[in-house]
Design a protein around this motif. Structure first.
Motif, PDB file in Angstrom:
ATOM      1  N   LEU A 286       0.821  -1.215   0.000  1.00  0.00           N
ATOM      2  CA  LEU A 286       0.000   0.000   0.000  1.00  0.00           C
ATOM      3  C   LEU A 286       0.855   1.265   0.000  1.00  0.00           C
ATOM      4  N   GLY A 287       2.029   1.190   0.593  1.00  0.00           N
ATOM      5  CA  GLY A 287       2.990   2.288   0.502  1.00  0.00           C
ATOM      6  C   GLY A 287       2.719   3.445   1.437  1.00  0.00           C
ATOM      7  N   LEU A 288       3.681   4.372   1.441  1.00  0.00           N
ATOM      8  CA  LEU A 288       3.562   5.561   2.287  1.00  0.00           C
ATOM      9  C   LEU A 288       2.404   6.459   1.853  1.00  0.00           C
ATOM     10  N   GLU A 289       1.925   6.295   0.642  1.00  0.00           N
ATOM     11  CA  GLU A 289       0.833   7.139   0.159  1.00  0.00           C
ATOM     12  C   GLU A 289      -0.513   6.769   0.759  1.00  0.00           C
ATOM     13  N   ASN A 290      -0.661   5.554   1.271  1.00  0.00           N
ATOM     14  CA  ASN A 290      -1.989   5.034   1.576  1.00  0.00           C
ATOM     15  C   ASN A 290      -2.732   5.848   2.630  1.00  0.00           C
ATOM     16  N   ILE A 291      -2.025   6.317   3.647  1.00  0.00           N
ATOM     17  CA  ILE A 291      -2.709   7.051   4.726  1.00  0.00           C
ATOM     18  C   ILE A 291      -3.328   8.327   4.183  1.00  0.00           C
ATOM     19  N   LEU A 292      -2.533   9.136   3.481  1.00  0.00           N
ATOM     20  CA  LEU A 292      -3.070  10.393   2.950  1.00  0.00           C
ATOM     21  C   LEU A 292      -4.061  10.161   1.815  1.00  0.00           C
ATOM     22  N   LEU A 293      -3.800   9.153   0.996  1.00  0.00           N
ATOM     23  CA  LEU A 293      -4.634   8.926  -0.188  1.00  0.00           C
ATOM     24  C   LEU A 293      -5.985   8.317   0.154  1.00  0.00           C
ATOM     25  N   LYS A 294      -6.001   7.327   1.061  1.00  0.00           N
ATOM     26  CA  LYS A 294      -7.234   6.578   1.310  1.00  0.00           C
ATOM     27  C   LYS A 294      -7.746   6.666   2.748  1.00  0.00           C
ATOM     28  N   TRP A 295      -6.822   6.606   3.725  1.00  0.00           N
ATOM     29  CA  TRP A 295      -7.295   6.569   5.115  1.00  0.00           C
ATOM     30  C   TRP A 295      -7.859   7.907   5.549  1.00  0.00           C
ATOM     31  N   VAL A 296      -7.191   8.993   5.201  1.00  0.00           N
ATOM     32  CA  VAL A 296      -7.665  10.322   5.632  1.00  0.00           C
ATOM     33  C   VAL A 296      -9.073  10.612   5.116  1.00  0.00           C
ATOM     34  N   PRO A 297      -9.373  10.428   3.814  1.00  0.00           N
ATOM     35  CA  PRO A 297     -10.760  10.660   3.377  1.00  0.00           C
ATOM     36  C   PRO A 297     -11.757   9.754   4.088  1.00  0.00           C
ATOM     37  N   ARG A 298     -11.402   8.509   4.314  1.00  0.00           N
ATOM     38  CA  ARG A 298     -12.296   7.586   5.009  1.00  0.00           C
ATOM     39  C   ARG A 298     -12.536   8.060   6.447  1.00  0.00           C
ATOM     40  N   PHE A 299     -11.466   8.506   7.128  1.00  0.00           N
ATOM     41  CA  PHE A 299     -11.620   8.992   8.495  1.00  0.00           C
ATOM     42  C   PHE A 299     -12.526  10.216   8.535  1.00  0.00           C
ATOM     43  N   ILE A 300     -12.303  11.163   7.625  1.00  0.00           N
ATOM     44  CA  ILE A 300     -13.123  12.377   7.609  1.00  0.00           C
ATOM     45  C   ILE A 300     -14.597  12.030   7.414  1.00  0.00           C
ATOM     46  N   GLU A 301     -14.875  11.142   6.466  1.00  0.00           N
ATOM     47  CA  GLU A 301     -16.263  10.747   6.216  1.00  0.00           C
ATOM     48  C   GLU A 301     -16.876  10.105   7.458  1.00  0.00           C
ATOM     49  N   ASP A 302     -16.143   9.222   8.079  1.00  0.00           N
ATOM     50  CA  ASP A 302     -16.647   8.516   9.264  1.00  0.00           C
ATOM     51  C   ASP A 302     -16.838   9.481  10.433  1.00  0.00           C
ATOM     52  N   ALA A 303     -15.846  10.353  10.669  1.00  0.00           N
ATOM     53  CA  ALA A 303     -15.936  11.304  11.778  1.00  0.00           C
ATOM     54  C   ALA A 303     -17.093  12.278  11.568  1.00  0.00           C
ATOM     55  N   ASN A 304     -17.244  12.810  10.357  1.00  0.00           N
ATOM     56  CA  ASN A 304     -18.335  13.741  10.082  1.00  0.00           C
ATOM     57  C   ASN A 304     -19.696  13.087  10.288  1.00  0.00           C
ATOM     58  N   ALA A 305     -19.809  11.823   9.891  1.00  0.00           N
ATOM     59  CA  ALA A 305     -21.079  11.110  10.053  1.00  0.00           C
ATOM     60  C   ALA A 305     -21.461  10.936  11.514  1.00  0.00           C
ATOM     61  N   ARG A 306     -20.471  10.994  12.401  1.00  0.00           N
ATOM     62  CA  ARG A 306     -20.747  10.836  13.830  1.00  0.00           C
ATOM     63  C   ARG A 306     -20.816  12.168  14.568  1.00  0.00           C
ATOM     64  N   GLY A 307     -20.797  13.262  13.803  1.00  0.00           N
ATOM     65  CA  GLY A 307     -20.980  14.569  14.415  1.00  0.00           C
ATOM     66  C   GLY A 307     -19.702  15.287  14.791  1.00  0.00           C
ATOM     67  N   PHE A 308     -18.551  14.749  14.383  1.00  0.00           N
ATOM     68  CA  PHE A 308     -17.278  15.419  14.625  1.00  0.00           C
ATOM     69  C   PHE A 308     -16.888  16.237  13.395  1.00  0.00           C
ATOM     70  N   ASP A 309     -15.926  17.118  13.554  1.00  0.00           N
ATOM     71  CA  ASP A 309     -15.373  17.873  12.426  1.00  0.00           C
ATOM     72  C   ASP A 309     -14.127  17.122  11.952  1.00  0.00           C
ATOM     73  N   GLY A 310     -14.303  16.258  10.951  1.00  0.00           N
ATOM     74  CA  GLY A 310     -13.216  15.399  10.511  1.00  0.00           C
ATOM     75  C   GLY A 310     -12.016  16.158   9.987  1.00  0.00           C
ATOM     76  N   GLU A 311     -12.245  17.209   9.202  1.00  0.00           N
ATOM     77  CA  GLU A 311     -11.131  17.978   8.650  1.00  0.00           C
ATOM     78  C   GLU A 311     -10.313  18.626   9.756  1.00  0.00           C
ATOM     79  N   LYS A 312     -10.990  19.160  10.763  1.00  0.00           N
ATOM     80  CA  LYS A 312     -10.284  19.792  11.882  1.00  0.00           C
ATOM     81  C   LYS A 312      -9.449  18.761  12.645  1.00  0.00           C
TER      82      LYS A 312
END
Length: 330
Positions: A286-312
Motif C-alpha cells: 500500500l505504501g507511504l501514500e496510503n494514509i493520505l490517499l485513502k485513510w484520511v478521506p475515510r476517516f473524515i467521512e466517518d468522523a463527520n457522520a458521527r458529528g465530529f469535524d473530521g477535517e479539523k
C-alpha cells in the motif's frame, strides 16, 4: 527557545507541516539480517525514496524516522532522501527493544561505543549514565558519529514484560531527555506495558506531556487508551493500513472515543511502514501514500457522520499535534 531538530538542521515548529509520526525509511536491522528475514530489510535507498516522493505528492511534508541504533538505521541514506525530495525528516536516538540485542554489534557502532560483541553485551556492561551519555551525544553531536543530529530519544519494552535491560535503557533515555530537552518516544510491543512504563518514567521525573507512546492501536482498548491519555502523554496510532492486526473501523473507533473524551490534542497518526511488503516500490504494498490517499478521506467521512469535524481533527493529528510533540523545549 522552541525548535524541532531535523536531519538537515533545526526548524521552527510551525515549519513542520503534514507529518507521519512513526516510519522507517532505510534500515538493515542486524537481528533480521542474521535471521535472513529479507522482508524486514529496507535496503534500497532509491525504492524507499520513491515512496517518500509519493507521500510528498499528496501534500506530505515531514516524516519521523523512528529507527534507533539497534534497528540498523542508515543515517546518510535517509538524510540524502530528505535532501533529494525536500521532505523534512527527523532522526531518532536511543534504543528499541531487547530481543533485537542478541544481534552482533556492527563495526560502525563498535567504533562509537567500544569493542563489544553484541548489543546485549554493550548494554549489560555499560552503566545507565554512560548509556545516557551515548544518547546525549547522538542528539547534540550526531547519530553514530555522523554529525547528523537526532530529533527525538526512544526506548522500548517487550510484549507484556519489561526486562532489566529495557528498564536500564528507559532510565538512560529519560536522563538524556532531561539533559537535552529532546522529545521522547516509546515502543510498546503490541501496545502493552504503557502504564508500567509510565511509572518508571515518573520515577525519573519525566513530564509525560513530552512523550509519545507508540503502537497504541495494537491494543485497541478504549479504557487503556483513556488511562494513558490521562497522563498527558501523546498516543501514537501508527498501525494504519495493517489490517492483519485490526480493521480500520476499530482504529477509528478508538481514536474517536479519545476525541469524545477531550483528548484530540494527544493523538498522532502514522503507518510504521517497516517491511518491503508494506512499501509500494519494493513489493507492491500500500505504501507511504496510503494514509493520505485513502485513510484520511475515510476517516473524515466517518468522523463527520458521527458529528465530529473530521477535517479539523486531521489537522490536529497530522499538523498541530506533531508540531507540539517533536519540539525541544529549552
Amino acid at each position: 527557545m522552541r525548535f524541532i531538530r531535523t536531519l538537515h538542521g533545526d526548524i521552527h515548529p510551525e515549519e513542520l507541516g503534514i507529518t507521519y509520526s512513526h516510519e522507517h525509511i532505510v534500515c538493515r536491522p542486524p537481528y533480521w539480517v542474521e535471521q535472513g528475514a529479507d522482508d524486514l530489510l529496507l535496503d534500497d535507498k532509491e525504492k524507499s525514496k520513491q515512496d517518500v516522493i509519493d507521500f510528498k505528492n499528496l501534500g506530505g511534508q515531514a516524516i519521523v524516522d523512528a529507527t534507533a541504533v539497534d534497528y540498523g538505521r542508515d543515517v546518510i541514506a535517509v538524510k540524502e532522501i530528505a535532501e533529494e525530495t525536500g521532505v523534512t525528516i527527523i532522526g531518532t536516538a536511543g534504543f528499541n527493544k531487547s530481543f533485537l540485542w542478541d544481534a552482533k554489534l556492527p563495526q560502525k557502532v563498535k567504533e562509537v561505543v567500544g569493542n563489544y560483541n553484541t548489543y546485549y553485551e554493550w548494554i549489560d556492561s555499560t552503566s545507565i549514565n554512560t548509556l545516557a551519555d551515548f544518547v546525549i551525544k547522538e542528539i547534540e553531536e550526531g547519530l553514530e558519529g555522523t554529525g547528523i543530529r537526532g530529533g527525538q530519544v526512544k526506548f522500548g519494552t517487550g510484549y507484556n514484560r519489561i526486562s532489566p535491560l529495557e528498564e536500564k535503557t528507559l532510565r538512560a533515555v529519560a536522563r538524556a531527555h532531561h539533559e537535552t530537552k529532546a522529545p521522547m518516544h516509546s515502543h510498546t510491543e503490541a501496545g502493552t506495558m504503557g502504564l508500567e512504563q509510565v511509572e518508571l518514567l515518573k520515577s525519573e521525573g519525566v513530564n509525560l506531556e513530552y512523550i509519545s507512546f507508540g503502537h497504541m492501536d495494537r491494543n485497541p482498548d478504549p479504557f487503556y487508551h483513556r488511562k494513558m491519555a490521562e497522563t498527558g502523554a501523546l498516543l501514537s496510532f501508527d498501525g494504519i493500513s495493517k489490517i492483519k492486526y485490526a480493521p480500520e473501523s476499530t482504529r477509528i473507533n478508538c481514536i474517536l472515543e479519545l476525541v469524545k473524551n477531550g483528548y484530540e490534542d494527544q493523538i498522532l497518526i502514522s503507518g510504521d511502514t517497516a517491511r518491503k511488503s508494506y512499501y509500494k516500490h519494493y513489493d507492491y504494498g500500500l505504501g507511504l501514500e496510503n494514509i493520505l490517499l485513502k485513510w484520511v478521506p475515510r476517516f473524515i467521512e466517518d468522523a463527520n457522520a458521527r458529528g465530529f469535524d473530521g477535517e479539523k481533527l486531521i489537522d490536529k493529528f497530522f499538523i498541530e499535534n506533531p508540531a507540539r510533540c517533536f519540539t525541544f523545549k529549552k
